[in-house]
Design a protein around this motif. Structure first.
Motif, PDB file in Angstrom:
ATOM      1  N   GLY A 108      37.280  51.149 -37.427  1.00  0.00           N
ATOM      2  CA  GLY A 108      37.191  52.201 -38.433  1.00  0.00           C
ATOM      3  C   GLY A 108      36.229  53.303 -38.017  1.00  0.00           C
ATOM      4  O   GLY A 108      35.573  53.912 -38.856  1.00  0.00           O
ATOM      5  N   TRP A 109      36.143  53.571 -36.719  1.00  0.00           N
ATOM      6  CA  TRP A 109      35.226  54.553 -36.157  1.00  0.00           C
ATOM      7  C   TRP A 109      35.977  55.775 -35.644  1.00  0.00           C
ATOM      8  O   TRP A 109      37.191  55.743 -35.436  1.00  0.00           O
TER       9      TRP A 109
ATOM     10  N   ARG B 251      40.432  52.272 -34.159  1.00  0.00           N
ATOM     11  CA  ARG B 251      41.191  51.946 -35.376  1.00  0.00           C
ATOM     12  C   ARG B 251      40.726  50.621 -35.966  1.00  0.00           C
ATOM     13  O   ARG B 251      40.617  50.471 -37.186  1.00  0.00           O
TER      14      ARG B 251
ATOM     15  N   PRO C 283      36.599  45.815 -40.109  1.00  0.00           N
ATOM     16  CA  PRO C 283      36.387  46.909 -41.068  1.00  0.00           C
ATOM     17  C   PRO C 283      37.531  47.916 -41.108  1.00  0.00           C
ATOM     18  O   PRO C 283      37.687  48.633 -42.094  1.00  0.00           O
ATOM     19  N   GLY C 284      38.309  47.987 -40.054  1.00  0.00           N
ATOM     20  CA  GLY C 284      39.388  48.964 -39.993  1.00  0.00           C
ATOM     21  C   GLY C 284      40.747  48.304 -40.012  1.00  0.00           C
ATOM     22  O   GLY C 284      40.993  47.366 -40.772  1.00  0.00           O
ATOM     23  N   LEU C 285      41.645  48.786 -39.164  1.00  0.00           N
ATOM     24  CA  LEU C 285      43.000  48.251 -39.078  1.00  0.00           C
ATOM     25  C   LEU C 285      42.989  46.926 -38.342  1.00  0.00           C
ATOM     26  O   LEU C 285      42.591  46.869 -37.175  1.00  0.00           O
TER      27      LEU C 285
END
Length: 848
Positions: free
Chosen positions: A223-224, A220, A76-78
């Motif tokens: 995405g938290w 990261r 969901p994030g990097l």
């Protein structure tokens, strides 16, 4: 001081974790389990370089017992990680760059199901040209492994005019040195347990050298916010730099969140070899020139480091190697360039010594060769060219000045091994033909050794920087408190991975407060319970823990002694800390007020039911900020403990107990007895990227036995003298030097993770040769130089790396003396040491 049990006295202490480790009772994080947990496995590339044409996970997802399959689409994030340069995909999208690259991961009810599920994932590849030679990667027509090209980082140091200086040199040595892709070979391979909590947080139990950095990178990827993640990171079954980067953490975290269940991953040794970090292989060209009298004039260095497929800490490692490629020597004209290159080989990363091992091996080799060209004793040659105490650092940066270099050189000259070498030379015994009569007593039985057994003694010198260096955030700090259980509690974000940090902290606290080990609580390795103290790397933890405690002891003692005065009626200046609680200083009369005694009796009853708090909110902590300013050659640490003898505990504090720690805390507010400090590791004031300010010095001598019939080399005797300030933990000090030297022995003689066309040939420990007890030196002497300049504010220096950086050149110098062979390639090629016997054939004997 020669370190041993006899000389150490009461400071020779057993480690808190010693019994658990030697009996196997200690539970590492990879030993943990959780009810209902799943087992994770990672699908890795079968090609060192390829494009992913298609990826089909449907069969694995549908298989009974498989709970989840993740790919890059589930990030969901990097979708990248890396402490310094986040360039490594957590899960590859369209391209793989080495055989350890992760493409998918699964979670299933059993390890066997998870492993089988990997076989159901179909990946179609388009194989691309594999780049395994860094020099090939630099060619114009080489495939570009990253959008920015194949060069990760370049370094350059220019001083004077090397070209002109070489023209005036009387002697010049040109040599190319090569060092291996060494494996960390820790006992506990990478792994962890990942637990999604009911409050929406994630707890990560995974070994690492920097829990806060792991938390930042995992956040990261998910995405938290970082605060939603708790990282528990100690105890660790060895790291040596190999667990400083993320390894299984991305996959375990993603799988745990997707399934809502605890997930355990634990790499097999084969997978650890395949995907784990290694020491950077380096090719180092050196050209060094001297005048007729032996003084160094010019030095040219070209370093090529193979960083593998991704950056990790390749740039800082190259910076460090560049800085140490000039050694502890005065050279007026210098031209050093370094380049770190991407290839499709295994990923290189942080490793004990951090690039210093490679550079020091090459530089010390140059010193020995130049001395031989001049006909000068190699140690005298080093003395002629060594840096002076007032000289700047290798990068012409301001450094903290000590006499460490002179002290270790003088100590080595007086060592028994060096005296033995001198006696051989004085007796006119040619190098390589040393007889048993000149050897140590325990080896006198080898008088009848065959002629192919040769002995030699060599030595080397090291100047090794500590801390991360200028321009890199290097935070430090800690927390000191009296906890609810009535213990003096210290909390740091450092990690215990075998180096003995917990034992060292315990000794520091006993020295400061003259308490008993049972009065102490040490909290490390848990981001929910410790302040951000920086990483457990770069030989910095001991220094930073000591400096933090020096800053914290004054406000802490003021608080608890004033509280003791309030409760007992005895003036604070008559009190001190001691075993079990606050005690009267010797010679003080007992004038405790009756009401105070009654209060203390009640407090003792309350304290019996106290227990440790799980977590103290940050707003309840009093922060004791401390700055450290460097001006030229002076340093000051205000309120760091100097001038506060009236409240510090005394070594002869054997007075009567006034109030126990449990009684004291029972009648106190917790937030009044908790103190934090935050500061930065000392750095040079000069703007030199990566330049260090604090250096540790070492001199190493080694005696070897070379079998010129087989090429085998045996290390017989070693002597290490280290100038690193006061010795806090003698047993730990020796252990670090001994462990580092054994690791250096493997680096020198046997260890290399051999690769062929991007594939590891050494796939497991059965083909990767680390030293065993039979290979270790039978004698090891460690001499500690504890002297520091007056008013030195930095205390004991870390010694986690210094024991590993200078043994290789000492051994190769001894090999030269024994067998007459110059070594330029590590591990030492045995075939280079095999020599004909030179024994004529007896007349009348058939050659068949």
């Amino acid at each position: 001081m020669l370190l041993n049990r006899e000389n150490s006295g009461e400071r020779w202490r057993k480690r808190r974790d010693g019994k658990e480790k030697v009996t196997g009772e200690l539970r590492y994080l990879t030993d943990m389990t959780a009810e209902g947990m799943l087992y994770g496995r990672v699908l890795r590339s079968i090609h060192p370089h390829a494009r992913i044409v298609s990826l089909d996970v449907s069969a694995a997802e549908a298989y009974p017992g498989v709970v989840a399959v993740i790919t890059h689409l589930d990030v969901p994030g990097l979708n990248r990680f890396g402490i310094a340069t986040p360039d490594q995909p957590a899960l590859c999208e369209d391209r793989v760059r080495y055989i350890g690259d992760a493409i998918a991961a699964v979670a299933a009810h059993t390890p066997e199901l998870a492993e089988y599920a990997l076989s159901l994932i179909h990946v179609e590849y388009e194989v691309l040209e594999t780049i395994t030679d860094p020099l090939r990667a630099l060619e114009e027509d080489a495939p570009q492994l990253h959008p920015e090209g194949n060069v990760l980082h370049r370094t350059s140091v220019k001083q004077g005019d090397a070209n002109e200086a070489f023209a005036g040199c009387a002697h010049i040595v040109r040599e190319t040195y090569r060092t291996p892709r060494q494996m960390h070979a820790y006992m506990e391979t990478e792994g962890g347990l990942f637990v999604p909590e009911s409050d929406g947080r994630l707890t990560v139990y995974a070994p690492t050298q920097h829990g806060y950095k792991d938390r930042m990178q995992i956040a990261r990827i998910l995405g938290w916010e970082e605060e939603r993640i708790r990282v528990v990171s100690s105890p660790i079954g060895g790291s040596f730099g190999g667990k400083d980067e993320l390894n299984v953490q991305p996959y375990g975290s993603l799988l745990a969140l997707k399934t809502g269940l605890p997930v355990k991953l634990h790499n097999s040794r084969k997978e650890s070899v395949r995907a784990g970090l290694k020491r950077h292989p380096m090719r180092i060209e050196m050209e060094t020139g001297i005048d007729l009298h032996g003084r160094l004039l010019a030095h040219r260095v070209r370093i090529v480091a193979d960083t593998g497929a991704y950056a990790t800490l390749g740039a800082p490692v190259l910076n460090f190697a560049t800085e140490h490629a000039m050694g502890p020597y005065r050279i007026p004209h210098v031209d050093v360039e370094g380049i770190s290159v991407f290839t499709n080989n295994g990923v290189s990363g942080e490793f004990r010594g951090f690039g210093g091992n490679q550079a020091i091996f090459a530089m010390e080799g140059q010193m020995d060769r130049l001395a031989e060209k001049l006909g000068m004793d190699p140690w005298e040659f080093r003395m002629l060219n060594r840096r002076q105490p007032h000289d700047p650092g290798p990068l012409q940066q301001e450094i903290w000045r000590t006499n460490g270099l002179y002290q270790v050189m003088e100590a080595l000259e007086h060592s028994t091994i060096w005296q033995r070498r001198q006696a051989r030379l004085d007796a006119g015994i040619e190098p390589g033909s040393f007889v048993a009569e000149m050897s140590s007593d325990k080896d006198r039985s080898i008088k009848s050794q065959p002629p192919w057994i040769k002995r030699g003694i060599g030595a080397a010198l090291a100047m090794h920087g500590a801390g991360l260096g200028y321009g890199i955030e290097d935070p430090a700090g800690g927390r000191l408190s009296l906890n609810a259980a009535g213990q003096i509690e210290v909390a740091f974000s450092y990690e215990e991975f075998g180096q003995g940090l917990i034992a060292t902290m315990e000794i520091m606290l006993i020295d400061l407060f003259h308490c008993d080990p049972s009065d102490i609580s040490i909290i490390i390795g848990d981001t929910d319970r410790v302040p951000h103290s920086g990483s457990s790397t770069a030989s910095r933890s001991t220094t930073m823990a000591w400096m933090a405690l020096q800053r914290l002891k004054v406000p802490f003692l003021e608080a608890i002694l004033q509280q003791a005065e309030r409760l007992s009626g005895i003036p604070a200046q008559e009190l001190t800390t001691g075993i079990g609680g606050i005690r009267r200083k010797p010679g003080m009369k007992d004038i405790m007020q009756p009401e105070s005694a009654s209060n203390l009796q009640q407090q003792g009853q309350v304290a019996e039911s106290s227990s440790n708090p799980s977590h103290v909110p940050d707003h309840q902590i009093r922060v004791y900020h401390e700055s450290l300013s460097i001006h030229g050659h002076q340093a000051s640490a205000s309120n760091a403990g100097q001038g506060s003898e009236q409240i510090t505990s005394s070594s002869d504090a054997t007075g009567e107990l006034v109030i126990s720690y449990q009684q004291l805390v029972a009648q106190s507010a917790l937030d009044e007895l908790i103190f934090d400090t935050h500061f930065q590791y000392p750095t040079t004031p000069d703007e030199v990227m990566g330049g260090h300010f604090l250096y540790t010095y070492a001199a190493v001598a080694a005696e070897v036995e070379v079998n010129t019939l087989t090429g085998n080399v045996r290390l017989l005797d070693t002597y290490h003298t280290v100038a690193a300030g006061p010795v806090i933990n003698p047993m730990g000090f020796i252990g670090q030097i001994e462990g580092g030297s054994v690791m250096a022995l493997g680096f020198t003689l046997t260890e290399d993770s051999v690769m062929d066309d991007g594939h590891y040939m050494t796939k497991n420990m059965d083909t990767y040769i680390i030293p065993t007890i039979q290979d270790m030196h039978s004698s090891l002497e460690v001499e500690a130089i504890e002297d520091l300049p007056e008013n030195d504010p930095f205390g004991p220096r870390g010694i986690g790396e210094i024991g590993s950086v200078a043994l290789a050149p000492a051994i190769t110098a001894a090999i030269r003396q024994a067998a007459g062979v110059w070594v330029t390639h590590l591990p030492v090629p045995r075939e280079r040491l095999i020599q004909p016997l030179g024994v004529g054939q007896q007349e009348g004997v058939s050659p068949r």
